[in-house]
Design an enzyme around this catalytic site. Structure first.
Site, short mmCIF file in Angstrom:
data_model
loop_
_atom_site.label_atom_id
_atom_site.label_comp_id
_atom_site.label_asym_id
_atom_site.label_seq_id
_atom_site.Cartn_x
_atom_site.Cartn_y
_atom_site.Cartn_z
CB ILE A 38 -2.48 5.10 39.48
CG1 ILE A 38 -3.15 4.54 38.22
CG2 ILE A 38 -2.38 4.06 40.58
CD1 ILE A 38 -2.31 3.49 37.49
CE1 TYR A 122 -4.07 -2.97 27.46
CE2 TYR A 122 -3.21 -4.56 25.88
CZ TYR A 122 -3.39 -4.16 27.19
OH TYR A 122 -2.88 -4.91 28.23
CE LYS A 126 -0.01 -2.30 29.63
NZ LYS A 126 -0.25 -2.18 31.10
N1 LIG Z 1 -5.50 -9.45 30.70
C1 LIG Z 1 -4.61 -9.79 29.77
O1 LIG Z 1 -4.83 -10.70 28.95
C2 LIG Z 1 -3.28 -9.09 29.69
C3 LIG Z 1 -2.41 -9.41 28.65
C4 LIG Z 1 -1.17 -8.77 28.59
C5 LIG Z 1 -0.83 -7.83 29.54
N2 LIG Z 1 -1.71 -7.52 30.54
C6 LIG Z 1 -1.31 -6.50 31.53
O2 LIG Z 1 -1.24 -7.15 32.79
C7 LIG Z 1 -1.57 -6.19 33.82
C8 LIG Z 1 -2.62 -6.81 34.73
O3 LIG Z 1 -3.77 -7.09 33.94
P1 LIG Z 1 -5.11 -7.67 34.58
O4 LIG Z 1 -5.70 -8.60 33.59
O5 LIG Z 1 -4.86 -8.11 36.00
O6 LIG Z 1 -5.99 -6.33 34.59
P2 LIG Z 1 -7.45 -6.11 35.21
O7 LIG Z 1 -7.98 -7.39 35.73
O8 LIG Z 1 -8.21 -5.32 34.21
O9 LIG Z 1 -7.12 -5.21 36.49
C9 LIG Z 1 -6.72 -3.86 36.38
C10 LIG Z 1 -7.21 -3.16 37.62
O10 LIG Z 1 -6.77 -1.79 37.56
C11 LIG Z 1 -7.85 -1.00 38.01
N3 LIG Z 1 -7.72 0.39 37.57
C12 LIG Z 1 -8.15 0.94 36.41
N4 LIG Z 1 -7.90 2.25 36.42
C13 LIG Z 1 -7.33 2.55 37.59
C14 LIG Z 1 -6.87 3.75 38.18
N5 LIG Z 1 -6.96 4.93 37.56
N6 LIG Z 1 -6.32 3.70 39.43
C15 LIG Z 1 -6.23 2.53 40.07
N7 LIG Z 1 -6.65 1.35 39.57
C16 LIG Z 1 -7.20 1.37 38.33
C17 LIG Z 1 -9.05 -1.69 37.42
O11 LIG Z 1 -10.26 -1.23 37.97
P3 LIG Z 1 -11.61 -1.28 37.06
O12 LIG Z 1 -11.87 -2.73 36.80
O13 LIG Z 1 -12.62 -0.61 37.93
O14 LIG Z 1 -11.27 -0.52 35.80
C18 LIG Z 1 -8.75 -3.14 37.74
O15 LIG Z 1 -9.14 -3.48 39.06
C19 LIG Z 1 -1.98 -4.92 33.10
O16 LIG Z 1 -0.89 -4.05 33.05
C20 LIG Z 1 -2.31 -5.38 31.69
O17 LIG Z 1 -2.13 -4.35 30.73
C21 LIG Z 1 -2.93 -8.13 30.63
#
Ligand SMILES: NC(=O)c1ccc[n+]([C@@H]2O[C@H](COP(=O)([O-])OP(=O)(O)OC[C@H]3O[C@@H](n4cnc5c(N)ncnc54)[C@H](OP(=O)(O)O)[C@@H]3O)[C@@H](O)[C@H]2O)c1
Length: 279
Positions: A38, A122, A126
């Site tokens: 992206i 972070y 965001k």
């Molecule tokens: N996890 C939490 O506790 C938490 C808390 C609050 C908010 N959020 C937000 O919730 C959302 C979902 O989080 P999640 O936990 O599902 O995240 P996640 O498990 O880390 O998944 C993010 C995905 O995005 C991929 N990605 C990274 N860079 C990319 C790029 N340039 N192009 C395309 N894909 C890319 C990652 O690949 P790689 O693994 O290879 O990098 C990973 O598969 C995010 O916006 C996060 O900021 C998460």
């Protein structure tokens, strides 16, 4: 609709894949970095045009809080620059943000209108993503969430199950309060936004209901996993060597989401039980 889901190999992206079966009238394009980076503007534009994409659900992000502190430029590229690229495609966007946009010093649940004050790299990236998305795409929907876990990927639930099986004693912080959120429930909330007859742009807060500390969360995880031999002890944040400061109170007020979309949100322990049945 033709719907592009980015970051589809992550926790939330995988839960979106699971729920797609319940919403068969749309055509879905699930991509992660290997299929669609992206941060690549030309690739995103080509993909959107070639597949007649009408809605982008952005589940992609740089989510490693400690690594972001060391390389804010890399985090900014994915969490802000790329989000602006997604917002500039002339299609609807649902984007996911975080409680880390707030300072974590509050004592009441944060509303969408409350002032932000990110304390980490972070959180800054965001928040920048939110601003840049709204500048490009003023009618985007942004869902801020927190403490996300799932049966997919690595997360606190899986770590605590592993440590609970390996260790006899475990110290877990009890002075950080928030709401564990099952990514499947967040995915269901995203489908609620998609299926709503009216498009309601804006920033919303979405987590599961209730509050607890990481210590309470761990006790619940171990009880559900049948882990009895590990003694869990409440500790203060200052006793744990955090590389990056963590918010002490990051509870989000979800009233706006519930009122706008007319839904009830599951209690965090109910979400945890459903997740653990899948592990
Ligand atoms: N996890 C939490 O506790 C938490 C808390 C609050 C908010 N959020 C937000 O919730 C959302 C979902 O989080 P999640 O936990 O599902 O995240 P996640 O498990 O880390 O998944 C993010 C995905 O995005 C991929 N990605 C990274 N860079 C990319 C790029 N340039 N192009 C395309 N894909 C890319 C990652 O690949 P790689 O693994 O290879 O990098 C990973 O598969 C995010 O916006 C996060 O900021 C998460």
């Amino acid at each position: 609709m033709n719907i592009l889901i980015t970051g589809a190999n992550g926790q939330l992206g995988n839960e979106m894949r699971v729920l797609r079966a319940a919403h068969p009238k749309h055509q879905y394009f699930f991509t992660d970095i290997a299929e669609l980076d992206i941060t690549d503007k030309a690739a995103v534009s080509d993909f959107v045009t070639a597949n007649n994409i009408e809605l982008i659900v952005n589940c992609a992000a740089y989510t490693n809080v400690d690594k972001a502190e060391e390389d804010e430029v890399a985090a900014m590229k994915i969490n802000a620059d790329a989000v602006a690229i997604l917002g500039s495609q002339g299609v609807k966007v649902i984007h996911v943000s975080t409680d880390y946009v707030f300072s974590g010093d509050e004592h009441l649940p944060c509303r969408e209108s409350d002032p932000v004050a990110p304390r980490t790299a972070y959180g800054r990236t965001k928040y920048e993503g939110e601003k840049r998305l709204l500048a490009e795409c003023p009618d985007a929907v942004i869902l801020r969430t927190a403490w996300l876990y799932s049966s997919f990927g690595n997360n606190f639930v899986k770590t605590m199950i592993k440590l609970g099986k390996e260790k006899e004693k475990l110290g877990v912080v009890f002075d950080q309060i928030g709401t564990p959120t099952y990514a499947a429930d967040l995915a269901a909330a995203i489908f609620t936004v998609i299926e709503c007859p009216m498009w309601h742009p804006g920033i919303y807060h979405f987590t599961n209901e209730g509050v607890c500390s990481w210590y309470d969360f761990t006790i619940a995880i171990h009880a559900l996993a049948g882990i009895e031999k590990c003694q869990v002890r409440p500790i203060l944040s200052e006793e744990y060597a955090y590389k990056t400061p963590r918010p002490h109170y990051s509870v989000l007020d979800k009233s706006k989401f519930k009122k706008t979309f007319g839904i009830e949100i599951p209690y965090w322990l109910d979400g945890l039980k459903r997740c653990m049945e899948k592990l």
